[in-house]
Each structure stands twice: as C-alpha cells, then as structure tokens.
Design a protein around this motif. Structure first.
Motif, short mmCIF file in Angstrom:
data_model
loop_
_atom_site.label_atom_id
_atom_site.label_comp_id
_atom_site.label_asym_id
_atom_site.label_seq_id
_atom_site.Cartn_x
_atom_site.Cartn_y
_atom_site.Cartn_z
N ARG A 16 3.87 -0.56 3.23
CA ARG A 16 2.43 -0.59 3.59
C ARG A 16 2.08 0.61 4.44
NH1 ARG A 16 0.02 -2.00 8.02
NH2 ARG A 16 1.79 -3.15 8.90
N LEU A 26 -4.32 -4.53 2.96
CA LEU A 26 -3.41 -5.08 1.97
C LEU A 26 -3.71 -6.56 1.72
CD1 LEU A 26 -1.00 -4.93 0.09
CD2 LEU A 26 0.51 -5.22 2.07
N SER A 29 -6.66 -6.86 -0.57
CA SER A 29 -6.30 -6.44 -1.93
C SER A 29 -5.46 -7.50 -2.63
CB SER A 29 -5.54 -5.11 -1.88
OG SER A 29 -5.06 -4.74 -3.15
N ALA A 30 -4.50 -8.08 -1.90
CA ALA A 30 -3.59 -9.06 -2.50
C ALA A 30 -4.15 -10.48 -2.46
CB ALA A 30 -2.24 -9.03 -1.79
N ARG A 54 3.70 -9.78 -6.08
CA ARG A 54 2.29 -9.46 -5.91
C ARG A 54 2.09 -8.34 -4.90
NH1 ARG A 54 -1.99 -13.83 -3.62
NH2 ARG A 54 -1.04 -15.08 -5.29
N GLU A 57 3.22 -5.02 -6.33
CA GLU A 57 2.24 -4.46 -7.27
C GLU A 57 1.09 -3.81 -6.53
OE1 GLU A 57 -0.68 -5.87 -10.96
OE2 GLU A 57 0.68 -7.30 -10.00
N HIS A 58 0.54 -4.47 -5.53
CA HIS A 58 -0.61 -3.93 -4.80
C HIS A 58 -0.23 -2.73 -3.94
CE1 HIS A 58 -3.82 -6.76 -5.88
NE2 HIS A 58 -2.84 -7.67 -5.97
N GLU A 60 1.89 -0.60 -5.08
CA GLU A 60 2.32 0.38 -6.09
C GLU A 60 3.77 0.81 -5.86
OE1 GLU A 60 -0.54 3.54 -6.16
OE2 GLU A 60 -2.13 2.26 -6.93
#
Length: 257
Positions: A16, A26, A29-30, A54, A57-58, A60
């Motif tokens: 992060r 974050l 977003s998640a 999850r 993925e967020h 990347e």
C-alpha cells in the motif's frame, strides 16, 4: 516460489505504501472499512483468502507476489507457474511464434520478467551482430546485450538516450514489483559506461539508432503483453517489436531479407 516469514499484514502495508495509497484510499477501493484494513495490517485480524486476493488485485500486486501474500497468510498459492513448453500453453506459444514470424523482416523478441530472451525472430540478428558470444549464451539477458560494452553499446549512435530509456523502464519495473533480482540487475547496468541523456525536445519517441554494416538504422518499438493472464509465465511475458523509424531503415532490412 519464494517464501517469506513476514506477516501478511506487514506485506500488505508495504505494498500500500509503495502504491502511495492511504488506508482510507485502499479501503474505499476494496469496499471494506478502514478499521478492518487497519486490523489486517497490524495483525489484529487474519484476512480470509478472498480478502488477500481482493487487496492484492486493488494494489495491482503482480501474480507472483500475490502468491507470496497468500503463503504469508497461511493459504495455498492461487496462481500456477508453468514452463513455456507446458502443453497447456501450446496455444499461447503458437500465437507468440506467429507474431514473431509475421513481423519479419523487422526484429522482434520475447522476454520474461527478468528481461531474459525467451524467443526471437531471425531478424534479431541485425541487432545482435558483433555481440560477444558470452552475452548470447542462455539465459541471455537483452538489457545486458544492449548496454554492455561487449554488446550492442558500441554500435548505438544515441547510447545515452537509449540507455536512459531502458534504465527508466527497469526502474519503473522495480517500483512495481519490488523484486530484489530486478534491483540487482538495475544496479549492475548502472555501472556500465555510457551515461544517461535526456532526449532532444520536439521528438515523439526515443529511437534506437544503430550502426549496421556501414548504414545507420533507426527503430522505434512497441511492447505487447497477454490480456487478462491468470498464469504467472504468461503474465510475465512481453513481446517487443521493432519498426523502421525511417524509409531507409525499412529498405535496408528488406534488402537483407
């Protein structure tokens, strides 16, 4: 597969911060609460397998490193890594070969995550002509081939510009992956002579200007990757295709063909 003894929360916090996101960013977003994310990062809450995936993925996180997050959380890896000769990758392997062959008489190469040469078409010989055989032995690294004093470097007319572009790409890859092997490669390449030079203003791309048999060739390149890969080998493959940046280069390559 590399393993780690660091807690998954610590690894997630590191990713992060590397992405320059706050916990709130974050969490939004998640679609989880910032409190829950804080508990995960501090180790007060153990994330589920789905939650690790999850967040990965967020953030990347590359597939290879997502497996490491799962292992740190006590779960089995989700993404497999196959050899390129695996029967399940036959379709992908044939597609890559069609791209390489169809790009003739212009050079094209396939590289893995570490810039090792996986495949190339016959026209790559235009780039590697005169390169020391030791640099071409497997696993041949295309960045070493390009920038080493015994590689392409003496034939590159705009070495400072091209070197700056390649090292910039590698620096960004190190930032994205946090891979220590890539960081070591970057440190090695920085020690090669040649310096870095900002491209001249007014251009649209940094060309590769290469001497070949008394002619100066000029190339630009494009990079292609597989869309939506869920297998590590495919996710880390890239096809770099070189195109003539002027008519003279195209004519020279067609004559060689």
């Amino acid at each position: 597969m590399q393993t780690t003894t660091r807690p998954v929360g610590s690894l997630l916090r590191q990713w992060r911060e590397r992405r320059r996101l706050s916990q709130l960013d974050l969490a939004i977003s998640a679609e989880i609460s910032a409190r829950h994310l804080s508990f995960i990062e501090t180790g007060r809450s153990n994330p589920s397998r789905d939650m690790v995936l999850r967040l990965g993925e967020h953030l990347e996180v590359p597939l290879r490193e997502r497996n490491q997050l799962l292992l740190a959380a006590g779960y089995a890896p989700a993404y497999r890594e196959s050899g390129l000769d695996d029967p399940d990758l036959t379709v992908a392997r044939e597609a890559v070969r069609r791209v390489l062959t169809g790009h003739e008489p212009y050079p094209a190469v396939v590289v893995d995550r570490y810039w090792n040469l996986v495949d190339g078409n016959e026209s790559v010989a235009v780039l590697t002509e005169g390169v020391a055989p030791s640099l071409l032995r497997a696993p041949a690294n295309v960045l070493r081939i390009a920038l080493h004093p015994d590689g392409m470097a003496p034939r590159i007319r705009n070495l400072g510009e091209w070197r700056a572009d390649l090292l910039g790409r590698l620096r960004r890859q190190v930032e994205v992956t946090a891979d220590p092997a890539l960081a070591e490669l970057l440190a090695e390449l920085r020690d090669y002579p040649g310096g870095e030079q900002e491209p001249a203003p007014g251009g649209i791309f940094v060309p590769l200007r290469l001497e070949h048999r008394g002619a100066e060739l000029s190339f630009f390149s494009t990079i292609a990757t597989f869309g939506a890969p869920v297998e590590i080998t495919l996710a880390e493959l890239a096809i770099e295709s070189f195109y003539p940046a002027d008519p003279e280069t195209g004519e020279h390559l067609r004559r060689l063909r």
